[in-house]
Design a protein around this motif. Structure first.
Motif, mmCIF file in Angstrom:
data_model
loop_
_atom_site.group_PDB
_atom_site.id
_atom_site.type_symbol
_atom_site.label_atom_id
_atom_site.label_comp_id
_atom_site.label_asym_id
_atom_site.label_seq_id
_atom_site.Cartn_x
_atom_site.Cartn_y
_atom_site.Cartn_z
ATOM 1 N N GLN A 144 53.842 39.824 53.457
ATOM 2 C CA GLN A 144 53.911 39.144 52.166
ATOM 3 C C GLN A 144 55.263 38.477 52.023
ATOM 4 O O GLN A 144 56.289 39.123 52.068
ATOM 5 C CB GLN A 144 53.744 40.157 51.033
ATOM 6 C CG GLN A 144 52.512 40.024 50.199
ATOM 7 C CD GLN A 144 52.084 38.612 49.849
ATOM 8 O OE1 GLN A 144 52.876 37.684 49.731
ATOM 9 N NE2 GLN A 144 50.794 38.438 49.704
ATOM 10 N N PRO B 232 46.670 35.783 43.435
ATOM 11 C CA PRO B 232 46.860 37.230 43.307
ATOM 12 C C PRO B 232 47.165 37.640 41.857
ATOM 13 O O PRO B 232 47.194 36.810 40.972
ATOM 14 C CB PRO B 232 48.082 37.494 44.190
ATOM 15 C CG PRO B 232 48.855 36.225 44.133
ATOM 16 C CD PRO B 232 47.855 35.112 43.999
ATOM 17 N N GLU B 233 47.417 38.948 41.678
ATOM 18 C CA GLU B 233 47.736 39.481 40.350
ATOM 19 C C GLU B 233 48.971 38.805 39.756
ATOM 20 O O GLU B 233 48.970 38.359 38.624
ATOM 21 C CB GLU B 233 48.003 40.996 40.439
ATOM 22 C CG GLU B 233 46.753 41.842 40.387
ATOM 23 C CD GLU B 233 46.017 41.677 39.074
ATOM 24 O OE1 GLU B 233 44.808 41.393 39.101
ATOM 25 O OE2 GLU B 233 46.654 41.785 38.001
ATOM 26 N N GLY C 176 51.674 33.229 42.072
ATOM 27 C CA GLY C 176 51.557 32.856 43.477
ATOM 28 C C GLY C 176 52.031 31.435 43.710
ATOM 29 O O GLY C 176 52.217 30.657 42.771
#
Lengths: 414, 126
Positions: free
Chosen positions: A9, A150-151, A154
């Motif tokens: 990530q 994503p949560e 991004g």
């Protein structure tokens, strides 16, 4: 399948730029290119609302810091039947290795603008299409980018490179989709159409709610070559698009088309520029924008005619259809002409949903919903029909119909 | 995730998410202490810049954008219930959004404010 491993990530910050190079095993010149872009990025001030180009679109909505980088590999198909052999098409990350000669000049081209430099430093994914000399591709190639947001916030930073060699012809579509959520998308698309070639490029921006996009298109059209670009703006919360076409070769022609259909609080800002650098070139810009609810559009059309670029023929038109009393469209043409034997024309119109047209259609037996659909469809067809290829025209029409149903709450066509 | 066939819109997971109903959005923007009397504070409400003015204890929310030339109204002066645009001097009534003097002629958007136990929320229309 992405070239970046799932567990790696990366966050959008300086170190990530070099890590991307390493992960993607880029050659030395590409590593240097990223470094130069990062230096350029750090040296440029973040845009302010008082800057002319950002006057009507709040640059604070595009803050990149701390966002999780998303690696998305495009999926390719064709629109209709047709073979794609001999036409190289793959993710740019892969193309860097397989067609280094062709990719290199594009990645080393820099633009002194904050988001272009951002893309230079942190680019990942994107489309590469290289049409060989003399090859006429009958079927459009479509690259689809599906971004799963994503949560947390991004970032999606693809670089696309499209190259049409001499006397070739092709239609390339890039279809961008994202799920709802906070996403910053910074796509850069570079196009070169070499002597005698013809290219059609369609960029479908069907981002989800919460996507803020700063897109840039840089095109170069060489001698006797033709480029036609269509940007379809139907998704996302806010989108700022820079479109630059350089007419470098005598006899070159560039057409920039746009279809925007906004609803809710969507905001679209288009900044187009045609640079007429040599004699006998022509350009044509047509942007049709329909706005509902409290949406907004800003259109800045620029034409530059260099000294000596005689017999330039530049045309520009922005048509706006305002469907609600809280929507707003701004249209600002700018012409900088330094030659004295040219034709440069620009125009803008602003209309509302015409009560007389509606009455006429209803008096012919059409329900209100169908009358509205017809009028708005006609408004978009004016642009769609400029494209070549019936399958493409039909597909674009269906995308606009879908958006119309969402934006106006109209039932699907019976 | 559904069918991967891009031609089939009903199968696309993204299309499902893209269909949005027209519903007002209520966004929490802070607490009553964040908005001192006689001043304007600009907040981010679901991506929108919203200015909140405190006029004698009553909160009024309006779009942080002058209808004349898009200037940030929240940076202007608040006099009673009127805000003055810092760029060209247009004035608006923060209670109704009405344009009160040139160069503005179009009203600005206003949004209902709800205060519950000291928590301030703004209701956007879309």
């Amino acid at each position: 399948m992405s070239m970046l491993a799932d567990d790696k990530q990366l966050t959008l910050e300086p170190a990530a730029s070099q890590r991307l190079s390493t992960e993607l095993q880029e050659p030395g010149w590409a590593v240097e290119g990223r470094r130069a872009a990062l230096t350029l990025y750090n040296g440029l001030a973040y845009p302010k609302g008082s800057d002319e180009q950002w006057r009507r679109t709040d640059p604070e909505r595009f803050r990149p810091e701390g966002r999780a980088m998303l690696a998305v590999t495009p999926t390719f198909d064709t629109l209709g039947d047709g073979a794609l052999d001999n036409v190289l098409h793959r993710s740019l990350d892969q193309a860097l290795h397989q067609d280094e000669e062709a990719v290199r000049p594009f990645l080393l081209e820099t633009v002194p603008e904050k988001f272009a430099a951002l893309n230079g430093a942190w680019r990942t994914g994107g489309t590469f299409v290289h049409v060989p000399a003399g090859r006429a591709l009958e079927t459009p190639i479509r690259a689809r980018h599906d971004v799963a947001v994503p949560e947390g916030p991004g970032a999606f930073v693809p670089r696309s490179v499209l190259l049409a060699e001499e006397n070739s012809s092709a239609t390339v579509i890039e279809h961008f989709e994202s799920t709802d959520g906070d996403l910053l998308a910074v796509p850069v698309v570079q196009i070169r159409v070499k002597q005698g070639a013809r290219m059609q490029y369609v960029m479908v921006c069907r981002w989800g709610h919460g996507t803020r996009a700063v897109a840039r298109l840089q095109a170069h059209v060489e001698k006797d070559a033709q480029l036609r670009v269509l940007v379809l703006g139907i998704g996302g919360s806010v989108m700022k698009t820079f479109m630059v076409g350089d007419l470098e070769g005598v006899g070159s022609k560039s057409e920039m088309l746009g279809l925007i259909f906004a609803n809710g609080r969507q905001h679209f800002d288009i900044d187009s520029l045609h640079n007429h650098l040599v004699p006998n070139t022509s350009s044509d810009v047509l942007f049709n924008v329909a706005l509902n609810d409290r949406s907004r559009s800003v259109f800045g059309g620029n034409i530059y005619v260099a000294p000596g670029a005689q017999k330039t023929d530049a045309y520009q038109k922005n048509r706006n259809l305002i469907l609600s009393d809280k929507a707003r469209a701004d249209s600002m043409p700018k012409l900088e002409i330094v030659a004295n034997d040219v034709r440069c024309t620009h125009g803008a119109t602003f209309t509302t949903y015409d009560a007389d047209q509606r009455f006429y259609l209803q008096s012919r037996g059409l329900k209100d919903a169908d009358a509205r659909r017809l009028i708005i469809t006609g408004f978009f067809q004016e642009v769609i029909e400029r494209l070549e290829g019936q399958v493409l025209v039909d597909w674009l029409s269906s995308l606009m119909q879908e958006k119309m149903e969402t934006a106006l709450g109209l039932p699907p066509e019976a | 995730m559904g069918s991967s066939d891009p031609e089939d819109p009903s199968a696309s997971f993204v299309f499902e998410q893209a269909v949005r109903k027209k519903m007002p959005t209520k966004v929490k923007v802070g607490r009553i202490e964040d908005f001192p009397a006689g001043q304007v504070r600009v907040v981010d409400a679901d991506g929108e810049r919203v200015a909140v003015a405190n006029v004698d204890g009553q909160l009024y929310a309006f779009e942080d954008r002058c209808s004349h030339d898009d200037a940030p109204l929240g940076e202007g002066e608040l006099e009673g219930c009127q805000v003055e645009c810092p760029r060209h001097g247009a004035r608006f009534d923060v209670r109704t959004g009405a344009a009160l003097c040139m160069p503005a002629v179009v009203p600005i958007a206003t949004y209902p404010v709800q205060v519950t136990d000291g928590a301030v929320a703004v209701e956007l229309d879309f």
